[in-house]
Scaffold this motif. Structure first.
Motif, PDB file in Angstrom:
ATOM      1  N   ALA A  64      16.075 -18.999  58.020  1.00 10.20           N
ATOM      2  CA  ALA A  64      15.022 -18.076  58.477  1.00 10.20           C
ATOM      3  C   ALA A  64      14.692 -17.061  57.379  1.00 10.20           C
ATOM      4  CB  ALA A  64      15.458 -17.363  59.753  1.00 10.20           C
ATOM      5  N   ALA A  65      15.715 -16.524  56.740  1.00 13.39           N
ATOM      6  CA  ALA A  65      15.504 -15.562  55.653  1.00 13.39           C
ATOM      7  C   ALA A  65      14.833 -16.235  54.455  1.00 13.39           C
ATOM      8  CB  ALA A  65      16.829 -14.925  55.240  1.00 13.39           C
ATOM      9  N   TYR A  66      15.265 -17.442  54.129  1.00 10.53           N
ATOM     10  CA  TYR A  66      14.641 -18.167  53.017  1.00 10.53           C
ATOM     11  C   TYR A  66      13.164 -18.443  53.306  1.00 10.53           C
ATOM     12  CZ  TYR A  66      19.336 -19.169  51.146  1.00 10.53           C
ATOM     13  OH  TYR A  66      20.601 -19.075  50.635  1.00 10.53           O
ATOM     14  N   GLY A  67      12.864 -18.782  54.547  1.00 12.46           N
ATOM     15  CA  GLY A  67      11.471 -19.027  54.913  1.00 12.46           C
ATOM     16  C   GLY A  67      10.617 -17.777  54.728  1.00 12.46           C
ATOM     17  N   ALA A  68      11.152 -16.629  55.139  1.00 13.56           N
ATOM     18  CA  ALA A  68      10.423 -15.366  54.962  1.00 13.56           C
ATOM     19  C   ALA A  68      10.234 -15.067  53.477  1.00 13.56           C
ATOM     20  CB  ALA A  68      11.159 -14.227  55.655  1.00 13.56           C
ATOM     21  N   ALA A  69      11.258 -15.337  52.685  1.00 16.62           N
ATOM     22  CA  ALA A  69      11.150 -15.114  51.237  1.00 16.62           C
ATOM     23  C   ALA A  69      10.069 -16.001  50.639  1.00 16.62           C
ATOM     24  CB  ALA A  69      12.490 -15.383  50.558  1.00 16.62           C
ATOM     25  N   LEU A  70      10.051 -17.256  51.031  1.00 14.47           N
ATOM     26  CA  LEU A  70       9.079 -18.210  50.494  1.00 14.47           C
ATOM     27  C   LEU A  70       7.657 -17.836  50.898  1.00 14.47           C
ATOM     28  CD1 LEU A  70       8.732 -20.814  48.887  1.00 14.47           C
ATOM     29  CD2 LEU A  70       9.053 -22.066  51.029  1.00 14.47           C
ATOM     30  N   ARG A  71       7.490 -17.383  52.138  1.00 15.76           N
ATOM     31  CA  ARG A  71       6.162 -16.964  52.579  1.00 15.76           C
ATOM     32  C   ARG A  71       5.695 -15.719  51.825  1.00 15.76           C
ATOM     33  NH1 ARG A  71       8.568 -18.850  57.160  1.00 15.76           N
ATOM     34  NH2 ARG A  71       9.214 -16.793  57.902  1.00 15.76           N
ATOM     35  N   GLY A  72       6.651 -14.901  51.395  1.00 15.72           N
ATOM     36  CA  GLY A  72       6.311 -13.701  50.644  1.00 15.72           C
ATOM     37  C   GLY A  72       6.067 -13.955  49.171  1.00 15.72           C
ATOM     38  N   ARG A  73       6.737 -14.936  48.621  1.00 14.36           N
ATOM     39  CA  ARG A  73       6.587 -15.239  47.194  1.00 14.36           C
ATOM     40  C   ARG A  73       6.921 -16.709  46.963  1.00 14.36           C
ATOM     41  NH1 ARG A  73       9.731 -11.474  43.661  1.00 14.36           N
ATOM     42  NH2 ARG A  73       7.965 -10.105  44.046  1.00 14.36           N
ATOM     43  N   ASP A  95      13.813 -34.444  49.034  1.00 14.81           N
ATOM     44  CA  ASP A  95      12.365 -34.246  49.107  1.00 14.81           C
ATOM     45  C   ASP A  95      12.090 -32.739  49.055  1.00 14.81           C
ATOM     46  OD1 ASP A  95       9.676 -34.099  49.691  1.00 14.81           O
ATOM     47  OD2 ASP A  95       9.842 -35.022  51.685  1.00 14.81           O
ATOM     48  N   LEU A  96      11.890 -32.207  47.843  1.00 12.71           N
ATOM     49  CA  LEU A  96      11.717 -30.764  47.695  1.00 12.71           C
ATOM     50  C   LEU A  96      10.422 -30.263  48.335  1.00 12.71           C
ATOM     51  CD1 LEU A  96      13.112 -30.127  44.118  1.00 12.71           C
ATOM     52  CD2 LEU A  96      14.211 -29.751  46.333  1.00 12.71           C
ATOM     53  N   GLU A  97       9.385 -31.083  48.326  1.00 11.72           N
ATOM     54  CA  GLU A  97       8.148 -30.666  49.005  1.00 11.72           C
ATOM     55  C   GLU A  97       8.361 -30.620  50.514  1.00 11.72           C
ATOM     56  OE1 GLU A  97       5.462 -29.203  47.756  1.00 11.72           O
ATOM     57  OE2 GLU A  97       6.639 -29.334  45.923  1.00 11.72           O
ATOM     58  N   GLY A  98       9.182 -31.519  51.021  1.00  9.26           N
ATOM     59  CA  GLY A  98       9.536 -31.487  52.436  1.00  9.26           C
ATOM     60  C   GLY A  98      10.308 -30.220  52.777  1.00  9.26           C
ATOM     61  N   LEU A  99      11.222 -29.841  51.925  1.00  6.92           N
ATOM     62  CA  LEU A  99      11.966 -28.598  52.102  1.00  6.92           C
ATOM     63  C   LEU A  99      11.024 -27.398  52.078  1.00  6.92           C
ATOM     64  CD1 LEU A  99      14.508 -26.840  52.319  1.00  6.92           C
ATOM     65  CD2 LEU A  99      14.734 -27.046  49.826  1.00  6.92           C
ATOM     66  N   ARG A 100      10.125 -27.389  51.123  1.00 10.51           N
ATOM     67  CA  ARG A 100       9.154 -26.294  51.013  1.00 10.51           C
ATOM     68  C   ARG A 100       8.336 -26.164  52.298  1.00 10.51           C
ATOM     69  NH1 ARG A 100       7.005 -23.923  46.339  1.00 10.51           N
ATOM     70  NH2 ARG A 100       7.748 -25.662  45.093  1.00 10.51           N
ATOM     71  N   ARG A 101       7.851 -27.305  52.801  1.00 13.06           N
ATOM     72  CA  ARG A 101       7.060 -27.281  54.048  1.00 13.06           C
ATOM     73  C   ARG A 101       7.911 -26.834  55.226  1.00 13.06           C
ATOM     74  NH1 ARG A 101       5.304 -32.048  51.846  1.00 13.06           N
ATOM     75  NH2 ARG A 101       6.637 -33.267  53.237  1.00 13.06           N
ATOM     76  N   ASP A 102       9.142 -27.297  55.276  1.00 16.85           N
ATOM     77  CA  ASP A 102      10.032 -26.954  56.379  1.00 16.85           C
ATOM     78  C   ASP A 102      10.323 -25.452  56.409  1.00 16.85           C
ATOM     79  OD1 ASP A 102      11.795 -28.106  58.551  1.00 16.85           O
ATOM     80  OD2 ASP A 102      13.272 -26.966  57.383  1.00 16.85           O
ATOM     81  N   LEU A 103      10.610 -24.885  55.245  1.00 14.41           N
ATOM     82  CA  LEU A 103      10.911 -23.456  55.177  1.00 14.41           C
ATOM     83  C   LEU A 103       9.677 -22.591  55.429  1.00 14.41           C
ATOM     84  CD1 LEU A 103      13.303 -23.295  52.104  1.00 14.41           C
ATOM     85  CD2 LEU A 103      13.916 -23.030  54.517  1.00 14.41           C
ATOM     86  N   ALA A 104       8.520 -23.069  54.951  1.00 13.55           N
ATOM     87  CA  ALA A 104       7.306 -22.278  55.113  1.00 13.55           C
ATOM     88  C   ALA A 104       6.856 -22.201  56.566  1.00 13.55           C
ATOM     89  CB  ALA A 104       6.188 -22.842  54.239  1.00 13.55           C
ATOM     90  N   GLY A 105       7.343 -23.138  57.366  1.00 14.47           N
ATOM     91  CA  GLY A 105       7.060 -23.135  58.789  1.00 14.47           C
ATOM     92  C   GLY A 105       5.635 -23.294  59.081  1.00 14.47           C
TER      93      GLY A 105
END
Length: 105
Positions: A64-73, A95-105
Protein backbone atom coordinates in the motif's frame (compact mmCIF):
# COMPACT_ATOMS: atom_id res chain seq x y z
CA UNK A 1 14.66 19.00 14.88
CA UNK A 2 11.15 17.61 15.45
CA UNK A 3 10.84 19.54 18.70
CA UNK A 4 12.04 22.74 17.05
CA UNK A 5 9.82 22.30 14.00
CA UNK A 6 6.87 20.06 14.98
CA UNK A 7 5.01 20.85 11.76
CA UNK A 8 7.95 20.06 9.48
CA UNK A 9 7.40 16.94 7.37
CA UNK A 10 11.12 16.97 6.53
CA UNK A 11 12.09 16.81 10.22
CA UNK A 12 9.71 13.90 10.79
CA UNK A 13 11.05 12.15 7.68
CA UNK A 14 14.64 12.54 8.87
CA UNK A 15 13.69 11.14 12.28
CA UNK A 16 12.22 8.16 10.44
CA UNK A 17 15.47 7.66 8.52
CA UNK A 18 17.51 7.74 11.72
CA UNK A 19 15.18 5.27 13.42
CA UNK A 20 15.17 3.02 10.35
CA UNK A 21 18.98 3.01 10.27
CA UNK A 22 19.00 1.97 13.95
CA UNK A 23 16.51 -0.82 13.28
CA UNK A 24 13.87 0.88 15.45
CA UNK A 25 10.94 0.00 13.24
CA UNK A 26 8.19 1.29 15.54
CA UNK A 27 9.74 4.75 15.77
CA UNK A 28 10.44 4.79 12.03
CA UNK A 29 6.83 3.92 11.17
CA UNK A 30 5.51 6.57 13.56
CA UNK A 31 7.86 9.20 12.15
CA UNK A 32 7.04 8.39 8.52
CA UNK A 33 3.33 8.41 9.30
CA UNK A 34 3.76 11.79 11.00
CA UNK A 35 5.62 13.15 7.96
CA UNK A 36 2.87 11.87 5.69
CA UNK A 37 0.15 13.35 7.89
CA UNK A 38 1.88 16.69 7.45
CA UNK A 39 2.54 16.22 3.71
CA UNK A 40 0.81 13.24 2.05
CA UNK A 41 2.72 13.90 -1.17
CA UNK A 42 6.15 12.78 0.09
CA UNK A 43 7.07 9.79 -2.08
CA UNK A 44 10.31 9.21 -0.15
CA UNK A 45 8.37 8.84 3.09
CA UNK A 46 5.91 6.45 1.41
CA UNK A 47 8.78 4.39 0.00
CA UNK A 48 10.64 4.17 3.30
CA UNK A 49 7.42 3.40 5.16
CA UNK A 50 6.95 0.51 2.75
CA UNK A 51 10.49 -0.72 3.36
CA UNK A 52 10.02 -0.66 7.14
CA UNK A 53 6.62 -2.33 6.96
CA UNK A 54 8.08 -5.00 4.70
CA UNK A 55 10.95 -5.54 7.16
CA UNK A 56 8.42 -6.21 9.91
CA UNK A 57 6.55 -8.71 7.75
CA UNK A 58 3.62 -6.44 6.84
CA UNK A 59 3.73 -7.02 3.09
CA UNK A 60 0.16 -5.77 2.58
CA UNK A 61 0.99 -2.50 4.33
CA UNK A 62 4.27 -2.28 2.43
CA UNK A 63 2.53 -2.70 -0.93
CA UNK A 64 0.00 0.00 0.00
CA UNK A 65 2.83 2.40 0.87
CA UNK A 66 4.74 1.50 -2.29
CA UNK A 67 1.63 2.15 -4.35
CA UNK A 68 1.24 5.61 -2.81
CA UNK A 69 4.91 6.32 -3.49
CA UNK A 70 4.58 5.24 -7.11
CA UNK A 71 1.47 7.36 -7.63
CA UNK A 72 3.38 10.32 -6.21
CA UNK A 73 6.55 9.81 -8.21
CA UNK A 74 6.81 7.34 -11.07
CA UNK A 75 10.61 7.37 -10.83
CA UNK A 76 10.34 5.64 -7.42
CA UNK A 77 9.56 2.38 -9.20
CA UNK A 78 13.16 1.17 -9.43
CA UNK A 79 13.76 1.52 -5.71
CA UNK A 80 10.40 -0.05 -4.91
CA UNK A 81 10.95 -3.07 -7.16
CA UNK A 82 14.41 -3.60 -5.64
CA UNK A 83 13.04 -3.31 -2.11
CA UNK A 84 10.27 -5.82 -2.83
CA UNK A 85 12.69 -8.38 -4.21
CA UNK A 86 15.67 -7.71 -1.95
CA UNK A 87 14.17 -8.28 1.50
CA UNK A 88 13.78 -11.63 3.26
CA UNK A 89 9.99 -11.14 3.15
CA UNK A 90 9.14 -9.82 -0.27
CA UNK A 91 8.10 -10.55 -3.80
CA UNK A 92 9.94 -11.20 -7.02
CA UNK A 93 8.07 -10.13 -10.13
CA UNK A 94 9.31 -11.15 -13.56
CA UNK A 95 6.76 -8.87 -15.23
CA UNK A 96 7.86 -5.42 -14.04
CA UNK A 97 5.13 -3.65 -16.00
CA UNK A 98 2.62 -5.93 -14.30
CA UNK A 99 4.07 -4.95 -10.94
CA UNK A 100 3.90 -1.28 -11.87
CA UNK A 101 0.22 -1.62 -12.85
CA UNK A 102 -0.57 -3.63 -9.73
CA UNK A 103 1.01 -1.08 -7.39
CA UNK A 104 -0.47 1.91 -9.20
CA UNK A 105 -3.91 0.46 -8.58
Amino acid sequence: ACQQAPTSPRAAFLLGLCAQDRGDHATAVAAYERALALDPALPEAWTNLGIVRQATGDLVGARAAYGAALRGRASAFGRISQALAGAPKGELWLDLEGLRRDLAG
